[in-house]
Write a protein that holds these residues in place. Structure first.
Motif, short mmCIF file in Angstrom:
data_model
loop_
_atom_site.label_atom_id
_atom_site.label_comp_id
_atom_site.label_asym_id
_atom_site.label_seq_id
_atom_site.Cartn_x
_atom_site.Cartn_y
_atom_site.Cartn_z
N ARG A 1 27.12 -110.37 13.62
CA ARG A 1 25.78 -110.92 13.43
C ARG A 1 24.83 -110.28 14.43
NH1 ARG A 1 23.05 -116.49 15.08
NH2 ARG A 1 24.13 -116.03 17.00
N ARG A 2 23.67 -109.92 13.94
CA ARG A 2 22.60 -109.46 14.82
C ARG A 2 21.37 -110.30 14.51
NH1 ARG A 2 19.51 -103.57 14.90
NH2 ARG A 2 17.98 -104.14 16.48
N VAL A 3 20.75 -110.80 15.55
CA VAL A 3 19.50 -111.54 15.42
C VAL A 3 18.45 -110.75 16.17
CG1 VAL A 3 18.29 -113.70 15.93
CG2 VAL A 3 20.72 -113.76 15.28
N ASN A 4 17.35 -110.47 15.50
CA ASN A 4 16.26 -109.65 16.04
C ASN A 4 14.98 -110.46 15.94
OD1 ASN A 4 13.85 -107.88 15.20
ND2 ASN A 4 15.22 -106.37 16.13
N ARG A 5 14.28 -110.60 17.07
CA ARG A 5 13.03 -111.35 17.08
C ARG A 5 11.95 -110.51 17.77
NH1 ARG A 5 15.35 -113.53 13.73
NH2 ARG A 5 15.90 -115.73 13.53
N PRO A 6 10.79 -110.37 17.11
CA PRO A 6 9.72 -109.59 17.72
C PRO A 6 9.19 -110.25 19.00
CG PRO A 6 8.94 -110.63 15.70
CD PRO A 6 10.41 -110.92 15.81
N MET A 7 8.87 -109.43 19.98
CA MET A 7 8.32 -109.90 21.25
C MET A 7 6.80 -110.01 21.13
SD MET A 7 10.83 -110.48 23.32
CE MET A 7 9.92 -110.65 24.84
N ASN A 8 6.38 -110.94 20.29
CA ASN A 8 4.95 -111.11 20.02
C ASN A 8 4.46 -112.49 20.44
OD1 ASN A 8 6.12 -112.72 18.12
ND2 ASN A 8 5.36 -111.59 16.34
N PHE B 1 2.88 -90.95 18.48
CA PHE B 1 3.72 -92.08 18.07
C PHE B 1 3.10 -93.36 18.61
CE2 PHE B 1 6.60 -88.58 17.68
CZ PHE B 1 7.46 -88.93 16.66
N PHE B 2 3.36 -94.46 17.91
CA PHE B 2 2.93 -95.77 18.38
C PHE B 2 4.10 -96.75 18.26
CE2 PHE B 2 2.08 -95.63 13.86
CZ PHE B 2 2.43 -96.90 13.41
N ALA B 3 4.12 -97.72 19.16
CA ALA B 3 5.16 -98.75 19.11
C ALA B 3 4.81 -99.69 17.96
CB ALA B 3 5.23 -99.50 20.43
N TRP B 4 5.66 -99.69 16.94
CA TRP B 4 5.43 -100.50 15.75
C TRP B 4 6.03 -101.90 15.92
CZ3 TRP B 4 9.31 -101.58 11.76
CH2 TRP B 4 8.79 -102.24 10.66
N ARG B 5 7.20 -101.96 16.56
CA ARG B 5 7.89 -103.25 16.70
C ARG B 5 8.72 -103.22 17.98
NH1 ARG B 5 9.70 -107.45 13.00
NH2 ARG B 5 11.64 -108.38 13.73
N VAL B 6 8.49 -104.19 18.84
CA VAL B 6 9.28 -104.37 20.06
C VAL B 6 9.97 -105.71 19.92
CG1 VAL B 6 9.21 -104.56 22.57
CG2 VAL B 6 7.63 -103.01 21.39
N SER B 7 11.29 -105.72 20.07
CA SER B 7 12.06 -106.92 19.75
C SER B 7 13.13 -107.23 20.79
CB SER B 7 12.77 -106.75 18.40
OG SER B 7 11.86 -106.47 17.37
N PRO C 1 8.22 -118.04 20.33
CA PRO C 1 9.17 -118.73 21.21
C PRO C 1 10.63 -118.46 20.85
CG PRO C 1 7.88 -120.31 19.91
CD PRO C 1 7.33 -118.96 19.63
N ASP C 2 10.90 -118.06 19.61
CA ASP C 2 12.28 -117.73 19.22
C ASP C 2 12.80 -116.54 20.01
OD1 ASP C 2 12.29 -119.79 17.38
OD2 ASP C 2 11.99 -118.48 15.64
N ALA C 3 11.94 -115.56 20.29
CA ALA C 3 12.36 -114.39 21.06
C ALA C 3 12.69 -114.80 22.49
CB ALA C 3 11.27 -113.32 21.04
N LEU C 4 11.87 -115.66 23.07
CA LEU C 4 12.13 -116.11 24.44
C LEU C 4 13.41 -116.94 24.50
CD1 LEU C 4 8.53 -117.03 25.63
CD2 LEU C 4 9.84 -114.93 26.06
N SER C 5 13.61 -117.78 23.50
CA SER C 5 14.84 -118.59 23.44
C SER C 5 16.07 -117.70 23.35
CB SER C 5 14.76 -119.53 22.24
OG SER C 5 15.95 -120.27 22.12
N LEU C 6 15.96 -116.67 22.54
CA LEU C 6 17.07 -115.73 22.40
C LEU C 6 17.37 -115.05 23.73
CD1 LEU C 6 17.61 -113.43 19.41
CD2 LEU C 6 17.74 -112.47 21.67
N LEU C 7 16.33 -114.61 24.42
CA LEU C 7 16.51 -113.93 25.69
C LEU C 7 17.01 -114.86 26.79
CD1 LEU C 7 13.44 -111.54 25.78
CD2 LEU C 7 15.85 -110.93 25.44
N ARG C 8 16.69 -116.14 26.71
CA ARG C 8 17.16 -117.09 27.72
C ARG C 8 18.68 -117.26 27.68
NH1 ARG C 8 12.02 -120.11 26.56
NH2 ARG C 8 10.70 -119.55 28.34
#
Length: 167
Positions: free
Chosen positions: A143-150, A120-126, A153-160
């Motif tokens: 509502r669910r918002v999903n942002r890839p951890m690639n 198996f390989f990690a295809w998407r980490v979000s 900056p949107d993913a970091l903003s979401l996590l903040r």
């Protein structure tokens, strides 16, 4: 009220809060096995039923799914093929804050795909934000918002948002 009645009321409130948090965690953690077994249109509808009637799922880098009919399409024919080849949605334990009949949760998710050779390989980490509401006595995703951890900056903003949620 007496001191005992006050303590009992506080205890009842705490138990309800813990029940709500546990139910929301079950909803989020159960998404993985449910979506991984969505190999038919009926199973795809079960995934969509996790959301409110007009709920949304904003999958960063892909598209916005709005309403249960579109959410069922999330698990349509391309997903059926992925599931047949081997796919695994692993949901990280969410940080949950409940306020009355509304809740917000943050978590990570990782989608693993089978490579056909036994690995198996990690295809998407979000990163994910879930806005959840109590509807007719049950918790549903509004509502669910999903942002890839690639590096996005949107993913970091979401996590903040953890600063407010975990307060």
């Amino acid at each position: 009220m007496s001191a005992i009645e006050d303590r009992l009321a506080a205890l009842e409130q705490e138990v309800q809060s813990l029940r709500d948090q546990a139910a929301i965690q079950q909803l989020i953690l159960g998404y993985g096995p449910l979506v991984d077994t969505a190999t038919t249109p009926d199973r795809a509808r079960k995934v969509a039923e996790l959301w409110t009637q007009h709920g949304t799922y904003d999958v960063g880098g892909m598209r916005l799914f709005a309403g249960r009919e579109e959410l069922s399409e999330l698990c349509g024919e391309p997903h059926f093929q992925q599931a047949a080849q081997g796919i695994c949605h692993v949901m990280g334990a969410p940080v949950v804050t409940v306020t009355g009949d509304e809740a917000v949760a943050l978590n990570y998710s990782c989608v693993f795909c089978h490579d056909g050779d036994g690995d198996f390989f990690a295809w998407r980490v979000s990163a994910n934000r879930w806005d959840i509401v109590r509807h007719e006595g049950r918790w549903k995703v509004a509502r669910r918002v999903n942002r890839p951890m690639n590096g996005n900056p949107d993913a970091l903003s979401l996590l903040r948002q953890i600063d407010v949620i975990a307060g």
